[in-house]
Design a protein around this motif. Sequence first.
Motif, PDB file in Angstrom:
ATOM      1  N   THR A  29     -10.191   9.093   8.346  1.00  0.00           N
ATOM      2  CA  THR A  29      -9.744   9.796   9.255  1.00  0.00           C
ATOM      3  C   THR A  29     -10.072  11.016   9.788  1.00  0.00           C
ATOM      4  N   ASP A 185      -2.243   7.858  14.575  1.00  0.00           N
ATOM      5  CA  ASP A 185      -0.974   8.398  13.911  1.00  0.00           C
ATOM      6  C   ASP A 185      -0.069   7.562  13.259  1.00  0.00           C
ATOM      7  N   LYS A 189       1.058   6.901   9.295  1.00  0.00           N
ATOM      8  CA  LYS A 189       2.395   7.065   8.932  1.00  0.00           C
ATOM      9  C   LYS A 189       2.596   5.845   8.123  1.00  0.00           C
TER      10      LYS A 189
END
Length: 331
Positions: A29, A185, A189
């Motif tokens: 990422t 995102d 998570k």
Amino acid sequence: MGEKINPNKKHKDVDKDSEIKVGSFVKITGFHFFKFPLHNGMGKVIKVVLLDPYTIGYQVELEEGKYLDAQLNKFVEKPIDVGLENVVMLPDAIDGDLKVFMDKSRKMRAAIFKHHVGVEAAADKVKKIQDQIRLCSAWGKGVDVNALKNKEKKLRNQRTKTAGQGVKAGKAKAKCQKDLEAMEDDFLKEIKLSTSTWVWMNGIMRAGEIKNIMLYLKDLGYNIKQDPKIGPDKFAYELGMALELGSRAERARMIAAKTLSDPDGYIVWGDGNNGETDRDKCKRVCVSTDIGGQFKGHHPKPAKCTQDWAGWGNKKRNKTGCLKVYGKVPT
């Protein structure tokens, strides 16, 4: 006394200072989704390297075995160098919710590969068609001018159509890149959730049996780290509670089970097998009484329910437990 060394200014040793092991399955990422279109994928760490004398880095081989160099506009078949801040560990056991994100990411990345090839193929065809159009302008003695003009017209139409295909593929590629960026995102998570040891359990109607539920879970091999606090369920299904399990393996096993307890709202413990091994030596209590309306108070279901009631008499009934397990803990 020796001088204290700032760890950030210490020369790193790839064997001693690495925080991630070679062979680890990771999610990359932090790269720009358009400047580095395929860097933010999943892959395996194949080597620990020094990005500079003070910084440990990692070579990661992406699942596809290659990445897209946006500057060169071509695929490069070699691993990528990343820093620790770009690496997120993926769990050994992949639960259902995380698998959805992984499958979606793989699908969109495959589409980016496909559409990029489509863009390049269209550009190559347009170039070849343009070369043929130039030849149509080379009129000479004895040449059928009208035939050349007609040919040029057809080629121009073909060029326009082919260029349109390239534009369409380019827009589809850009959409996939935007969708991946928008999903990032939530993906991260979900990884964080899947590497935790917490679950949410609901479906409890009798809060007074919480201690017995803990004994029941322990009997099934689950280690609960601390006594949970029970309260109104955030998913609006009776009472619920957050449970911190002893390991990610336990969490994965409980999530895979999806439900616990007998379908009639009772829990049975004492033989380590939900009463299946030696039910006579087990204890049994009711934790949920709202099972299809066949109960009155906390009494066992009437004998006639085994035959007459539409649920218990129906062999196709999904006899799942009343204690529902979720990987996500509501906030």
